[in-house]
Design a protein around this motif. Sequence first.
Motif, mmCIF file in Angstrom:
data_model
loop_
_atom_site.group_PDB
_atom_site.id
_atom_site.type_symbol
_atom_site.label_atom_id
_atom_site.label_comp_id
_atom_site.label_asym_id
_atom_site.label_seq_id
_atom_site.Cartn_x
_atom_site.Cartn_y
_atom_site.Cartn_z
ATOM 1 N N VAL A 99 0.917 -1.362 0.117
ATOM 2 C CA VAL A 99 0.023 -0.047 0.066
ATOM 3 C C VAL A 99 0.975 1.192 0.055
ATOM 4 O O VAL A 99 1.771 1.428 0.538
ATOM 5 C CB VAL A 99 -1.057 0.034 1.423
ATOM 6 C CG1 VAL A 99 -1.902 1.332 1.287
ATOM 7 C CG2 VAL A 99 -1.777 -1.369 1.501
ATOM 8 N N VAL A 100 0.525 2.067 -0.861
ATOM 9 C CA VAL A 100 1.288 3.307 -1.046
ATOM 10 C C VAL A 100 0.366 4.549 -0.488
ATOM 11 O O VAL A 100 -0.598 4.872 -0.962
ATOM 12 C CB VAL A 100 1.860 3.860 -2.419
ATOM 13 C CG1 VAL A 100 2.563 5.328 -2.389
ATOM 14 C CG2 VAL A 100 2.839 2.666 -2.879
ATOM 15 N N TYR A 101 0.863 5.169 0.586
ATOM 16 C CA TYR A 101 0.009 6.213 1.202
ATOM 17 C C TYR A 101 0.721 7.670 0.787
ATOM 18 O O TYR A 101 1.695 7.814 0.457
ATOM 19 C CB TYR A 101 0.308 6.153 2.759
ATOM 20 C CG TYR A 101 -0.603 4.940 3.398
ATOM 21 C CD1 TYR A 101 -2.115 4.981 3.711
ATOM 22 C CD2 TYR A 101 -0.230 3.741 3.410
ATOM 23 C CE1 TYR A 101 -2.694 4.103 4.183
ATOM 24 C CE2 TYR A 101 -0.701 2.788 4.005
ATOM 25 C CZ TYR A 101 -2.075 3.014 4.309
ATOM 26 O OH TYR A 101 -2.809 1.674 4.967
ATOM 27 N N PHE A 102 -0.286 8.551 0.686
ATOM 28 C CA PHE A 102 -0.067 9.879 0.454
ATOM 29 C C PHE A 102 -0.347 10.735 1.728
ATOM 30 O O PHE A 102 -1.452 10.390 2.311
ATOM 31 C CB PHE A 102 -0.531 10.658 -0.820
ATOM 32 C CG PHE A 102 0.097 10.175 -2.092
ATOM 33 C CD1 PHE A 102 0.826 9.069 -2.214
ATOM 34 C CD2 PHE A 102 -0.293 11.080 -3.053
ATOM 35 C CE1 PHE A 102 1.452 8.787 -3.541
ATOM 36 C CE2 PHE A 102 0.350 10.620 -4.477
ATOM 37 C CZ PHE A 102 1.038 9.420 -4.486
ATOM 38 N N LEU A 103 0.294 11.896 2.065
ATOM 39 C CA LEU A 103 -0.003 12.657 2.996
ATOM 40 C C LEU A 103 -0.737 13.887 2.496
ATOM 41 O O LEU A 103 0.150 14.776 2.039
ATOM 42 C CB LEU A 103 1.037 13.012 4.202
ATOM 43 C CG LEU A 103 0.903 13.932 5.273
ATOM 44 C CD1 LEU A 103 -0.162 13.275 6.039
ATOM 45 C CD2 LEU A 103 2.275 14.036 5.839
ATOM 46 N N THR A 104 -1.916 14.107 3.092
ATOM 47 C CA THR A 104 -2.425 15.436 2.479
ATOM 48 C C THR A 104 -2.226 16.703 3.609
ATOM 49 O O THR A 104 -1.842 16.288 4.640
ATOM 50 C CB THR A 104 -4.011 15.455 2.292
ATOM 51 O OG1 THR A 104 -4.558 15.087 3.537
ATOM 52 C CG2 THR A 104 -4.312 14.244 1.388
ATOM 53 N N GLU A 105 -2.269 17.804 3.091
ATOM 54 C CA GLU A 105 -1.865 19.117 3.807
ATOM 55 C C GLU A 105 -2.759 19.652 4.945
ATOM 56 O O GLU A 105 -2.735 19.696 5.882
ATOM 57 C CB GLU A 105 -1.228 20.177 2.935
ATOM 58 C CG GLU A 105 0.131 19.776 2.429
ATOM 59 C CD GLU A 105 0.713 20.779 1.418
ATOM 60 O OE1 GLU A 105 0.428 21.910 1.865
ATOM 61 O OE2 GLU A 105 1.402 20.554 0.683
ATOM 62 N N ASP A 106 -4.162 19.800 4.275
ATOM 63 C CA ASP A 106 -5.071 20.516 5.109
ATOM 64 C C ASP A 106 -6.474 19.602 5.101
ATOM 65 O O ASP A 106 -7.240 19.776 3.806
ATOM 66 C CB ASP A 106 -5.184 21.791 4.620
ATOM 67 C CG ASP A 106 -6.055 22.631 5.297
ATOM 68 O OD1 ASP A 106 -6.226 22.340 6.710
ATOM 69 O OD2 ASP A 106 -6.594 23.561 4.865
ATOM 70 N N PRO A 107 -6.706 18.940 6.084
ATOM 71 C CA PRO A 107 -6.101 18.749 7.154
ATOM 72 C C PRO A 107 -4.988 17.586 7.054
ATOM 73 O O PRO A 107 -5.120 16.790 5.982
ATOM 74 C CB PRO A 107 -7.255 18.229 8.170
ATOM 75 C CG PRO A 107 -8.296 17.604 7.246
ATOM 76 C CD PRO A 107 -8.183 18.222 5.778
ATOM 77 N N PRO A 108 -3.900 17.328 7.712
ATOM 78 C CA PRO A 108 -2.903 16.393 7.706
ATOM 79 C C PRO A 108 -3.649 14.947 7.732
ATOM 80 O O PRO A 108 -4.278 14.734 8.637
ATOM 81 C CB PRO A 108 -2.094 16.582 8.824
ATOM 82 C CG PRO A 108 -2.375 17.818 9.168
ATOM 83 C CD PRO A 108 -3.792 18.396 9.088
ATOM 84 N N LEU A 109 -3.472 14.193 6.636
ATOM 85 C CA LEU A 109 -4.401 12.961 6.669
ATOM 86 C C LEU A 109 -3.515 11.961 5.613
ATOM 87 O O LEU A 109 -3.410 12.584 4.672
ATOM 88 C CB LEU A 109 -5.896 13.029 6.089
ATOM 89 C CG LEU A 109 -6.776 12.056 6.161
ATOM 90 C CD1 LEU A 109 -7.131 11.465 7.293
ATOM 91 C CD2 LEU A 109 -7.925 12.311 5.288
ATOM 92 N N TRP A 110 -3.543 10.781 6.167
ATOM 93 C CA TRP A 110 -2.650 9.738 5.282
ATOM 94 C C TRP A 110 -3.945 9.164 4.471
ATOM 95 O O TRP A 110 -4.977 8.767 5.064
ATOM 96 C CB TRP A 110 -1.873 8.717 6.067
ATOM 97 C CG TRP A 110 -0.823 9.342 6.752
ATOM 98 C CD1 TRP A 110 -0.564 9.767 8.037
ATOM 99 C CD2 TRP A 110 0.407 9.318 6.217
ATOM 100 N NE1 TRP A 110 0.721 10.061 8.239
ATOM 101 C CE2 TRP A 110 1.448 9.790 7.289
ATOM 102 C CE3 TRP A 110 0.940 9.009 4.917
ATOM 103 C CZ2 TRP A 110 2.656 10.150 6.812
ATOM 104 C CZ3 TRP A 110 2.005 9.236 4.604
ATOM 105 C CH2 TRP A 110 3.247 9.962 5.492
#
Length: 71
Positions: free
Chosen positions: A44-55
Amino acid sequence: MQQPESIEASTRLLSAMLGERESGQRALLLAQQALEFVPGGAAVVYFLTEDPPLWTARAVVGEVHLETTRS
């Protein structure tokens, strides 16, 4: 020092990733590459979003059960 097979696999992955413009497709290529080293596994490849911080899972390869939780 890297083994010749590892260098060849890295070169193929980088070349394929450069050919893709979308981050989701690049994530899929990365997950597929991981399975070359762990046959029968899952990635599984996860990305981290900025607003709100969320994987967020962007690519899933193999049998994986993902649960969604909110804090």
